[in-house]
Design an enzyme around this catalytic site. Structure first.
Site, PDB file in Angstrom:
ATOM      1  N   ILE A 215     -17.602 -22.287  41.234  1.00  0.00           N
ATOM      2  CA  ILE A 215     -18.805 -21.459  41.169  1.00  0.00           C
ATOM      3  C   ILE A 215     -20.034 -22.257  41.604  1.00  0.00           C
ATOM      4  O   ILE A 215     -20.878 -21.753  42.353  1.00  0.00           O
ATOM      5  CB  ILE A 215     -18.989 -20.899  39.745  1.00  0.00           C
ATOM      6  CG1 ILE A 215     -17.904 -19.855  39.458  1.00  0.00           C
ATOM      7  CG2 ILE A 215     -20.376 -20.301  39.554  1.00  0.00           C
ATOM      8  CD1 ILE A 215     -17.852 -19.387  38.017  1.00  0.00           C
ATOM      9  N   GLU A 216     -20.122 -23.516  41.174  1.00  0.00           N
ATOM     10  CA  GLU A 216     -21.322 -24.301  41.472  1.00  0.00           C
ATOM     11  C   GLU A 216     -21.401 -24.692  42.946  1.00  0.00           C
ATOM     12  O   GLU A 216     -22.495 -24.855  43.492  1.00  0.00           O
ATOM     13  CB  GLU A 216     -21.422 -25.544  40.582  1.00  0.00           C
ATOM     14  CG  GLU A 216     -20.294 -26.547  40.749  1.00  0.00           C
ATOM     15  CD  GLU A 216     -19.122 -26.297  39.823  1.00  0.00           C
ATOM     16  OE1 GLU A 216     -18.273 -27.207  39.703  1.00  0.00           O
ATOM     17  OE2 GLU A 216     -19.059 -25.213  39.208  1.00  0.00           O
ATOM     18  N   ASP A 226     -22.005 -18.774  33.773  1.00  0.00           N
ATOM     19  CA  ASP A 226     -21.525 -19.780  32.820  1.00  0.00           C
ATOM     20  C   ASP A 226     -20.676 -19.044  31.796  1.00  0.00           C
ATOM     21  O   ASP A 226     -21.170 -18.161  31.102  1.00  0.00           O
ATOM     22  CB  ASP A 226     -22.722 -20.468  32.158  1.00  0.00           C
ATOM     23  CG  ASP A 226     -22.372 -21.178  30.856  1.00  0.00           C
ATOM     24  OD1 ASP A 226     -21.208 -21.598  30.699  1.00  0.00           O
ATOM     25  OD2 ASP A 226     -23.265 -21.311  29.998  1.00  0.00           O
ATOM     26  N   GLN A 243     -14.957 -24.809  31.479  1.00  0.00           N
ATOM     27  CA  GLN A 243     -15.963 -24.440  32.474  1.00  0.00           C
ATOM     28  C   GLN A 243     -17.405 -24.641  31.999  1.00  0.00           C
ATOM     29  O   GLN A 243     -18.215 -25.246  32.701  1.00  0.00           O
ATOM     30  CB  GLN A 243     -15.744 -22.984  32.905  1.00  0.00           C
ATOM     31  CG  GLN A 243     -16.488 -22.593  34.180  1.00  0.00           C
ATOM     32  CD  GLN A 243     -17.769 -21.808  33.903  1.00  0.00           C
ATOM     33  OE1 GLN A 243     -18.184 -21.619  32.760  1.00  0.00           O
ATOM     34  NE2 GLN A 243     -18.410 -21.342  34.955  1.00  0.00           N
ATOM     35  N   GLU A 244     -17.743 -24.153  30.814  1.00  0.00           N
ATOM     36  CA  GLU A 244     -19.126 -24.284  30.367  1.00  0.00           C
ATOM     37  C   GLU A 244     -19.510 -25.736  30.132  1.00  0.00           C
ATOM     38  O   GLU A 244     -20.577 -26.197  30.571  1.00  0.00           O
ATOM     39  CB  GLU A 244     -19.374 -23.486  29.083  1.00  0.00           C
ATOM     40  CG  GLU A 244     -20.815 -23.651  28.600  1.00  0.00           C
ATOM     41  CD  GLU A 244     -21.184 -22.778  27.424  1.00  0.00           C
ATOM     42  OE1 GLU A 244     -22.291 -22.220  27.432  1.00  0.00           O
ATOM     43  OE2 GLU A 244     -20.377 -22.645  26.479  1.00  0.00           O
ATOM     44  N   GLU A 245     -18.659 -26.479  29.443  1.00  0.00           N
ATOM     45  CA  GLU A 245     -18.988 -27.864  29.152  1.00  0.00           C
ATOM     46  C   GLU A 245     -19.146 -28.686  30.432  1.00  0.00           C
ATOM     47  O   GLU A 245     -20.044 -29.528  30.537  1.00  0.00           O
ATOM     48  CB  GLU A 245     -17.910 -28.491  28.263  1.00  0.00           C
ATOM     49  CG  GLU A 245     -17.895 -27.963  26.830  1.00  0.00           C
ATOM     50  CD  GLU A 245     -17.093 -26.700  26.641  1.00  0.00           C
ATOM     51  OE1 GLU A 245     -17.024 -26.189  25.517  1.00  0.00           O
ATOM     52  OE2 GLU A 245     -16.520 -26.204  27.649  1.00  0.00           O
ATOM     53  N   ASN A 358     -12.633 -16.221  36.171  1.00  0.00           N
ATOM     54  CA  ASN A 358     -11.823 -15.748  35.046  1.00  0.00           C
ATOM     55  C   ASN A 358     -12.570 -15.924  33.721  1.00  0.00           C
ATOM     56  O   ASN A 358     -12.226 -16.763  32.888  1.00  0.00           O
ATOM     57  CB  ASN A 358     -10.484 -16.488  35.013  1.00  0.00           C
ATOM     58  CG  ASN A 358      -9.695 -16.294  36.295  1.00  0.00           C
ATOM     59  OD1 ASN A 358      -9.829 -15.276  36.972  1.00  0.00           O
ATOM     60  ND2 ASN A 358      -8.877 -17.278  36.636  1.00  0.00           N
ATOM     61  N   GLY A 360     -13.704 -15.619  30.081  1.00  0.00           N
ATOM     62  CA  GLY A 360     -13.084 -15.271  28.807  1.00  0.00           C
ATOM     63  C   GLY A 360     -11.578 -15.276  28.823  1.00  0.00           C
ATOM     64  O   GLY A 360     -10.945 -14.698  27.936  1.00  0.00           O
ATOM     65  N   CYS A 361     -10.988 -15.902  29.822  1.00  0.00           N
ATOM     66  CA  CYS A 361      -9.521 -15.997  29.871  1.00  0.00           C
ATOM     67  C   CYS A 361      -9.125 -17.373  29.317  1.00  0.00           C
ATOM     68  O   CYS A 361      -9.896 -18.001  28.621  1.00  0.00           O
ATOM     69  CB  CYS A 361      -9.040 -15.783  31.304  1.00  0.00           C
ATOM     70  SG  CYS A 361      -9.578 -14.183  31.994  1.00  0.00           S
ATOM     71  N   ALA A 363      -8.272 -20.036  26.898  1.00  0.00           N
ATOM     72  CA  ALA A 363      -8.246 -20.190  25.444  1.00  0.00           C
ATOM     73  C   ALA A 363      -8.730 -18.939  24.716  1.00  0.00           C
ATOM     74  O   ALA A 363      -8.367 -18.710  23.557  1.00  0.00           O
ATOM     75  CB  ALA A 363      -9.082 -21.396  25.030  1.00  0.00           C
TER      76      ALA A 363
END
Length: 416
Positions: A215-216, A226, A243-245, A358, A360-361, A363
């Site tokens: 994405i970035e 994010d 991804q967020e971290e 993806n 919310g996929c 974990a």
């Protein structure tokens, strides 16, 4: 703020035991030094103004990272870089002359900080100077806000900690060598009205899919999603490394949002405009590796913000994956995605495409095709095209493409 005159502590050293001190005076005394010789020096300095945690906090992760360095690099970090970061932290009363406003639940407010202010606040977070921000317990003062001090990161001996610290030190090295002069806007957005999804006449917009890229990188110039936790930043200062971290590590100015952003409600998101990228990396989760410093040449807007828009939207984590097909959760995820996709700082600005994947996929146990469909619907409602990254999965690319083509060919509306 760390320099608040109301922030007091009882002296920690034996000869002054029982004496009430101005905490900022203790912080200045602990950090106003020319060098740290060992990681233990750094640990002792931080514990001096956090006496409540002197027997609780552990610094094994930080020590391990420093011990694994080449001697010359370790001497630079302890002897040159961290003293400069400490001086940056001590400039807080000058750079942040008023308390930073809190972006609380229900507040559709924006907060703009200079990159220098962000660097100062991050320096204070690194040295764990923020008072009352160390306890996540329900009755603590900031229980509905993320943690901001780096103490949890320092204690972990996971290999992930070394990679995270490498990214953080890369950021600090960059700003002390050449402080960026731009601005960053943090805007808390919320839906002003409910969406009648069943009656929506909007038709799906254009979709471009890629099984490679991120994405970035691939989403330059787009609204970049994010995959957030409700407490923004998720486990960036703990064990998390997805991804967020990763996004918060390569754009560390995002971490500043944890200081003032209360837990996101179901119809809220956080839009950050202007965060700069400082690191390149490889891998994901346990395979994540910091690679090198990144030169961000993204142009700036008239406010001197990097033209990078990142929107934090948190998905529901499902203990039972079947729950996600219930109407209540479908409505919630549609509302959350639409909130993120429709918010922007300037109301009449060009509607750029959304760079996502993806959401919310993994974990969170979201179904990839369902979550893709939800985002396609929300993007249609927001009148924005979608750039979708399947992160190495050609099967997902094929399935989502087939679904989108069917919707376009049949002129299916969101309501349908």
């Amino acid at each position: 703020m760390p320099f608040s005159t109301s922030s007091k502590q009882t002296a920690a050293i034996p000869e002054q035991r029982g004496e009430v001190q101005d905490r900022w005076d203790v912080i200045r005394g602990a950090l106003n030094r020319t060098h740290f010789t060992t990681a233990k020096d750094l640990e002792n300095a931080i514990k001096l103004y956090n006496p409540k945690y002197s027997n609780v906090w552990r610094f094994e992760g930080l020590c391990r990272h420093l011990d694994q360095m080449q001697p010359a690099e370790q001497r630079y970090i302890l002897g040159e870089l961290l003293p400069q970061v400490a001086q940056l932290a001590l400039r807080a009363p000058h750079l942040c002359q008023k308390p930073v406003p809190l972006l609380k639940v229900g507040m559709k407010h924006a907060l703009t900080l200079s990159q220098e202010q962000c660097a100062c606040l991050l320096a204070n977070a690194f040295f764990c100077t923020f008072p009352h921000r160390n306890s996540p317990l329900p009755r603590s003062q900031f229980s509905s806000f993320p943690t901001i001090n780096f103490s949890r990161l320092f204690e972990s001996t996971s290999p992930r900690t070394c990679e995270k610290l490498a990214a953080i030190f890369c950021y600090f090295r960059s700003v002390v060598e050449s402080m960026p002069k731009g601005l960053i806007t943090f805007q808390r957005c919320g839906l002003s009205h409910s969406i009648d999804w069943r009656r929506s006449p909007c038709k799906v917009t254009q979709l471009h899919l890629s099984s490679v890229g991120t994405i970035e990188d691939g989403g330059r110039g787009m609204l970049q999603v994010d995959f957030a936790a409700a407490l923004v930043g998720g486990g960036v200062l703990g064990q998390g490394l997805v991804q967020e971290e990763i996004r918060f590590l390569i754009n560390p100015e995002l971490i500043v949002a944890r200081l003032f952003t209360e837990r996101l409600a179901d119809t809220e998101c956080l839009l950050v405009t202007g965060a700069q990228r400082y690191s390149d990396y490889t891998g994901f989760s346990d395979t994540f590796r910091w690679a090198r410093a990144h030169l961000d040449n993204t142009p700036r807007d008239s406010w001197l913000r990097r033209r990078t828009e990142i929107v934090a939207i948190d998905a529901v984590k499902f203990d039972n994956p079947l729950d996600q097909y219930h109407t209540h959760y479908l409505q919630r995820e549609l509302d959350k995605a639409f909130c993120g996709f429709s918010c922007r700082v300037i109301p009449d600005q060009h509607r750029t495409a959304i760079a996502t994947g993806n959401w919310g996929c993994g974990a969170f146990k979201g179904d990839v095709k369902l979550k893709a469909l939800i985002q396609i619907m929300a993007a249609a409602q927001a009148h924005r095209d979608v750039m979708y990254f399947t992160f190495g999965s050609p099967d997902s690319l094929r399935d989502i493409h087939k679904m989108h083509r069917f919707l376009k060919e049949k002129n299916v509306t969101v309501g349908m």
